[in-house]
Design a protein around this motif. Sequence first.
Motif, PDB file in Angstrom:
ATOM      1  N   ASN A 237      -9.412   5.895 -11.928  1.00  0.00           N
ATOM      2  CA  ASN A 237      -8.544   4.782 -11.542  1.00  0.00           C
ATOM      3  C   ASN A 237      -7.123   5.332 -11.371  1.00  0.00           C
ATOM      4  O   ASN A 237      -6.531   5.825 -12.344  1.00  0.00           O
ATOM      5  CB  ASN A 237      -8.585   3.700 -12.631  1.00  0.00           C
ATOM      6  N   PRO A 238      -6.556   5.251 -10.161  1.00  0.00           N
ATOM      7  CA  PRO A 238      -5.235   5.860  -9.944  1.00  0.00           C
ATOM      8  C   PRO A 238      -4.128   5.280 -10.831  1.00  0.00           C
ATOM      9  O   PRO A 238      -3.191   5.990 -11.211  1.00  0.00           O
ATOM     10  CB  PRO A 238      -4.954   5.568  -8.463  1.00  0.00           C
ATOM     11  N   MET A 239      -4.251   3.996 -11.190  1.00  0.00           N
ATOM     12  CA  MET A 239      -3.211   3.391 -12.039  1.00  0.00           C
ATOM     13  C   MET A 239      -3.300   3.923 -13.468  1.00  0.00           C
ATOM     14  O   MET A 239      -2.290   4.194 -14.107  1.00  0.00           O
ATOM     15  CB  MET A 239      -3.336   1.869 -11.997  1.00  0.00           C
ATOM     16  N   VAL A 240      -4.539   4.074 -13.953  1.00  0.00           N
ATOM     17  CA  VAL A 240      -4.718   4.641 -15.298  1.00  0.00           C
ATOM     18  C   VAL A 240      -4.237   6.096 -15.295  1.00  0.00           C
ATOM     19  O   VAL A 240      -3.534   6.529 -16.221  1.00  0.00           O
ATOM     20  CB  VAL A 240      -6.202   4.565 -15.734  1.00  0.00           C
ATOM     21  N   ASP A 241      -4.588   6.838 -14.247  1.00  0.00           N
ATOM     22  CA  ASP A 241      -4.152   8.243 -14.143  1.00  0.00           C
ATOM     23  C   ASP A 241      -2.635   8.353 -14.206  1.00  0.00           C
ATOM     24  O   ASP A 241      -2.080   9.190 -14.923  1.00  0.00           O
ATOM     25  CB  ASP A 241      -4.638   8.862 -12.815  1.00  0.00           C
ATOM     26  N   GLN A 242      -1.965   7.478 -13.422  1.00  0.00           N
ATOM     27  CA  GLN A 242      -0.496   7.517 -13.407  1.00  0.00           C
ATOM     28  C   GLN A 242       0.085   7.188 -14.780  1.00  0.00           C
ATOM     29  O   GLN A 242       0.999   7.848 -15.274  1.00  0.00           O
ATOM     30  CB  GLN A 242       0.043   6.512 -12.379  1.00  0.00           C
ATOM     31  N   PHE A 243      -0.500   6.158 -15.426  1.00  0.00           N
ATOM     32  CA  PHE A 243       0.015   5.728 -16.728  1.00  0.00           C
ATOM     33  C   PHE A 243      -0.196   6.811 -17.785  1.00  0.00           C
ATOM     34  O   PHE A 243       0.712   7.124 -18.558  1.00  0.00           O
ATOM     35  CB  PHE A 243      -0.684   4.419 -17.157  1.00  0.00           C
ATOM     36  N   VAL A 244      -1.408   7.401 -17.787  1.00  0.00           N
ATOM     37  CA  VAL A 244      -1.731   8.414 -18.798  1.00  0.00           C
ATOM     38  C   VAL A 244      -0.865   9.653 -18.626  1.00  0.00           C
ATOM     39  O   VAL A 244      -0.393  10.250 -19.592  1.00  0.00           O
ATOM     40  CB  VAL A 244      -3.240   8.779 -18.717  1.00  0.00           C
ATOM     41  N   SER A 245      -0.615  10.036 -17.366  1.00  0.00           N
ATOM     42  CA  SER A 245       0.193  11.243 -17.133  1.00  0.00           C
ATOM     43  C   SER A 245       1.695  10.935 -17.169  1.00  0.00           C
ATOM     44  O   SER A 245       2.511  11.857 -17.172  1.00  0.00           O
ATOM     45  CB  SER A 245      -0.178  11.874 -15.798  1.00  0.00           C
ATOM     46  N   GLY A 246       2.044   9.651 -17.197  1.00  0.00           N
ATOM     47  CA  GLY A 246       3.458   9.274 -17.323  1.00  0.00           C
ATOM     48  C   GLY A 246       4.290   9.637 -16.116  1.00  0.00           C
ATOM     49  O   GLY A 246       5.423  10.108 -16.252  1.00  0.00           O
ATOM     50  N   ARG A 247       3.725   9.443 -14.902  1.00  0.00           N
ATOM     51  CA  ARG A 247       4.468   9.757 -13.685  1.00  0.00           C
ATOM     52  C   ARG A 247       5.154   8.517 -13.124  1.00  0.00           C
ATOM     53  O   ARG A 247       4.585   7.425 -13.171  1.00  0.00           O
ATOM     54  CB  ARG A 247       3.508  10.308 -12.613  1.00  0.00           C
ATOM     55  N   ALA A 248       6.351   8.715 -12.571  1.00  0.00           N
ATOM     56  CA  ALA A 248       7.054   7.579 -11.947  1.00  0.00           C
ATOM     57  C   ALA A 248       6.440   7.259 -10.588  1.00  0.00           C
ATOM     58  O   ALA A 248       6.451   6.097 -10.154  1.00  0.00           O
ATOM     59  CB  ALA A 248       8.532   7.900 -11.783  1.00  0.00           C
ATOM     60  N   ASP A 249       5.905   8.295  -9.911  1.00  0.00           N
ATOM     61  CA  ASP A 249       5.302   8.084  -8.579  1.00  0.00           C
ATOM     62  C   ASP A 249       3.834   7.697  -8.719  1.00  0.00           C
ATOM     63  O   ASP A 249       3.091   8.321  -9.484  1.00  0.00           O
ATOM     64  CB  ASP A 249       5.385   9.380  -7.747  1.00  0.00           C
ATOM     65  N   GLY A 250       3.453   6.697  -7.959  1.00  0.00           N
ATOM     66  CA  GLY A 250       2.070   6.254  -8.006  1.00  0.00           C
ATOM     67  C   GLY A 250       1.965   4.781  -7.662  1.00  0.00           C
ATOM     68  O   GLY A 250       2.957   4.152  -7.280  1.00  0.00           O
ATOM     69  N   PRO A 251       0.771   4.232  -7.808  1.00  0.00           N
ATOM     70  CA  PRO A 251       0.583   2.818  -7.429  1.00  0.00           C
ATOM     71  C   PRO A 251       1.344   1.830  -8.312  1.00  0.00           C
ATOM     72  O   PRO A 251       1.659   0.725  -7.874  1.00  0.00           O
ATOM     73  CB  PRO A 251      -0.934   2.632  -7.559  1.00  0.00           C
ATOM     74  N   ILE A 252       1.622   2.227  -9.577  1.00  0.00           N
ATOM     75  CA  ILE A 252       2.382   1.318 -10.438  1.00  0.00           C
ATOM     76  C   ILE A 252       3.867   1.502 -10.150  1.00  0.00           C
ATOM     77  O   ILE A 252       4.406   2.589 -10.339  1.00  0.00           O
ATOM     78  CB  ILE A 252       2.109   1.598 -11.942  1.00  0.00           C
ATOM     79  N   GLN A 253       4.474   0.463  -9.661  1.00  0.00           N
ATOM     80  CA  GLN A 253       5.902   0.539  -9.354  1.00  0.00           C
ATOM     81  C   GLN A 253       6.683  -0.283 -10.369  1.00  0.00           C
ATOM     82  O   GLN A 253       6.443  -1.473 -10.526  1.00  0.00           O
ATOM     83  CB  GLN A 253       6.184  -0.008  -7.938  1.00  0.00           C
ATOM     84  N   MET A 254       7.588   0.379 -11.085  1.00  0.00           N
ATOM     85  CA  MET A 254       8.452  -0.349 -12.014  1.00  0.00           C
ATOM     86  C   MET A 254       9.485  -1.111 -11.203  1.00  0.00           C
ATOM     87  O   MET A 254      10.072  -0.558 -10.271  1.00  0.00           O
ATOM     88  CB  MET A 254       9.168   0.615 -12.966  1.00  0.00           C
ATOM     89  N   GLN A 255       9.700  -2.354 -11.554  1.00  0.00           N
ATOM     90  CA  GLN A 255      10.690  -3.148 -10.830  1.00  0.00           C
ATOM     91  C   GLN A 255      12.077  -2.824 -11.357  1.00  0.00           C
ATOM     92  O   GLN A 255      12.388  -3.098 -12.509  1.00  0.00           O
ATOM     93  CB  GLN A 255      10.405  -4.632 -11.000  1.00  0.00           C
ATOM     94  N   VAL A 256      12.868  -2.201 -10.498  1.00  0.00           N
ATOM     95  CA  VAL A 256      14.244  -1.880 -10.878  1.00  0.00           C
ATOM     96  C   VAL A 256      15.170  -2.674  -9.971  1.00  0.00           C
ATOM     97  O   VAL A 256      15.121  -2.535  -8.748  1.00  0.00           O
ATOM     98  CB  VAL A 256      14.540  -0.369 -10.724  1.00  0.00           C
ATOM     99  N   ARG A 257      15.969  -3.521 -10.583  1.00  0.00           N
ATOM    100  CA  ARG A 257      16.881  -4.354  -9.806  1.00  0.00           C
ATOM    101  C   ARG A 257      18.128  -3.540  -9.484  1.00  0.00           C
ATOM    102  O   ARG A 257      18.764  -3.006 -10.390  1.00  0.00           O
ATOM    103  CB  ARG A 257      17.267  -5.574 -10.637  1.00  0.00           C
ATOM    104  N   LYS A 258      18.416  -3.391  -8.219  1.00  0.00           N
ATOM    105  CA  LYS A 258      19.572  -2.573  -7.844  1.00  0.00           C
ATOM    106  C   LYS A 258      20.838  -3.405  -7.884  1.00  0.00           C
ATOM    107  O   LYS A 258      20.856  -4.544  -7.434  1.00  0.00           O
ATOM    108  CB  LYS A 258      19.363  -1.981  -6.465  1.00  0.00           C
ATOM    109  N   PHE A 259      21.884  -2.787  -8.415  1.00  0.00           N
ATOM    110  CA  PHE A 259      23.162  -3.484  -8.509  1.00  0.00           C
ATOM    111  C   PHE A 259      23.951  -3.259  -7.225  1.00  0.00           C
ATOM    112  O   PHE A 259      24.123  -2.134  -6.771  1.00  0.00           O
ATOM    113  CB  PHE A 259      23.958  -2.927  -9.696  1.00  0.00           C
ATOM    114  N   THR A 260      24.346  -4.338  -6.609  1.00  0.00           N
ATOM    115  CA  THR A 260      25.167  -4.206  -5.402  1.00  0.00           C
ATOM    116  C   THR A 260      26.464  -4.967  -5.596  1.00  0.00           C
ATOM    117  O   THR A 260      26.456  -6.114  -6.040  1.00  0.00           O
ATOM    118  CB  THR A 260      24.450  -4.772  -4.168  1.00  0.00           C
ATOM    119  N   ARG A 261      27.550  -4.285  -5.309  1.00  0.00           N
ATOM    120  CA  ARG A 261      28.865  -4.921  -5.456  1.00  0.00           C
ATOM    121  C   ARG A 261      29.145  -5.807  -4.246  1.00  0.00           C
ATOM    122  O   ARG A 261      28.883  -5.413  -3.126  1.00  0.00           O
ATOM    123  CB  ARG A 261      29.943  -3.827  -5.568  1.00  0.00           C
ATOM    124  N   ARG A 262      29.617  -7.021  -4.527  1.00  0.00           N
ATOM    125  CA  ARG A 262      29.932  -7.925  -3.401  1.00  0.00           C
ATOM    126  C   ARG A 262      31.202  -7.482  -2.703  1.00  0.00           C
ATOM    127  O   ARG A 262      32.124  -7.022  -3.348  1.00  0.00           O
ATOM    128  CB  ARG A 262      30.138  -9.346  -3.917  1.00  0.00           C
TER     129      ARG A 262
END
Lengths: 262, 257
Positions: A237-262
């Motif tokens: 399972n690619p998601m389990v593989d990514q989680f077990v190996s602790g990689r940022a790249d893969g099907p699991i995408q962490m939601q990071v809210r980008k800060f934009t200055r007005r």
Amino acid sequence: MSEAPIKIDIQGLQKSFGANHVLRGVDLTVPAGKSLVVIGGSGSGKSVLLKSVLGLVKPDRGSIKVDGRNVARQSAGDKKHIAAQTGMLFQGAALFDSLSVWENVAFRLLYGQRNKRAASKDKAIECLAQVGLAPEVGELRPSELSGGMQKRVSLARAIASDPQILFFDEPTTGLDPIMSDVINNLIVERVKAIGATAISITHDMASARKIADEVAMLYQGVIIWRGSPDELDNSGNPMVDQFVSGRADGPIQMQVRKFTRR
Amino acid sequence: MNPIAAVGRLSLDVFGEVGRMTNFAMEGAFAAVTPPFFWRPFLHALARIGFASLPVVGLTALFTGGALALNIYEGSIFPDANAFIPQILGVSIVRELGPVLAALMVAGRCSSAMAAEIGAMRVTEQIDAMSTLSVNPFRYLVGPRVLATTIAMPLLVLTADIIGVYGGYLVSVHLLDMSASIYINTLADFISSEDVTSGLIKATVFGFLIAVTGCYYGYRSSGGATGVGNATRTAVVAAAVSIFAANYLLTSLFVDF
């Protein structure tokens, strides 16, 4: 050899907090005497799942059967039934600040079962010894203990009434690797000694490999994989593989809210 | 935003909060007087709320009694003004100032402490832990505190009454040259058992309100340290406002009957 009977049976469990659908239909079974570890990222719903089984969170839909009783729609009798046979180690230990260590360990015996103080204290000291703590520690306050000792006291409190089911919420969070291993060993040893059924949630893979008979991965509110600890590295399972190996790249995408200055 | 909708939303929030608190108060009263009882937390709460509040309540009453005696003397238009001091001071302290000031001091000390303690237990999962240990956290945390505060307040007010009247005595006799025997005899003539009883009934109600507001805001707190801070502040303000409102209602009741 006959298969162990199902102790905990979770079917179609759903829970939302407003628009946030945390659990979207969890199906899980845990045979009696087995240790199931649920892994998953932060915010995947692991704690909500555990609290639902414990009756601390009321699910929106689905059933949670313990010994055949549906605790998701609990009556007072069902609540007492499950509380009487469970023990829980909380992520932050959740020890009662106003009580001494031994009173924490003996809390259920003193105030739930109304046992005598002397007998309860003896049992507490015995439980402290089982997790490697000296009797003198019993007289201290929780604030005087290190994080590792607090976790051990919390474990002693969980096992003090010989529960049939044990829950572990991130048992090694905040501990150094050596103390984590000590806690993992204690969990394995105590669960086996009591013969309890255990559900643990963690994102510490070393802990999962050590304490699990079986591992399940929770992702976006559903169980996406289940297997033995040995299969974790070849799950397919690619998601389990990514989680077990602790990689940022893969099907699991962490939601990071980008800060934009007005 | 539509102003009518805003008023409607505010009304719903206010009535919802009052309803939840009333429900909580009824459950708290039930937990306080029905088994299972938790004697150890009850005695602990009684010592912390009752005994430990004595110094602050006593000092407040002493200075209030003294200041009241001075004000009555200075404010009077009659030449023998000090003759009025015991009667006005005694009735004021026993009926109004003793119960209200003692309750405000206890609210400041204990309502905030209850909210902070229970709130911290909520956000650190100690209340959840209690549930998993076969102990009803509401009964363990709220019942003993409600019972202890409701019992402790009349005793504290009785003490405050005595010390407040003694504060007036010190000022009247040692500063305003009043005869000690006249002070005591006038006081005995003017303070009736109804005055004392009404003050103690008020104290009992105030004690209940202090415990309920402290426990309510602590029990419902969320959001970490900020949530506990908010709960603590709100508990003190709500306790003070409920004391004043209850004081007015009870005074109206006692005046009518």
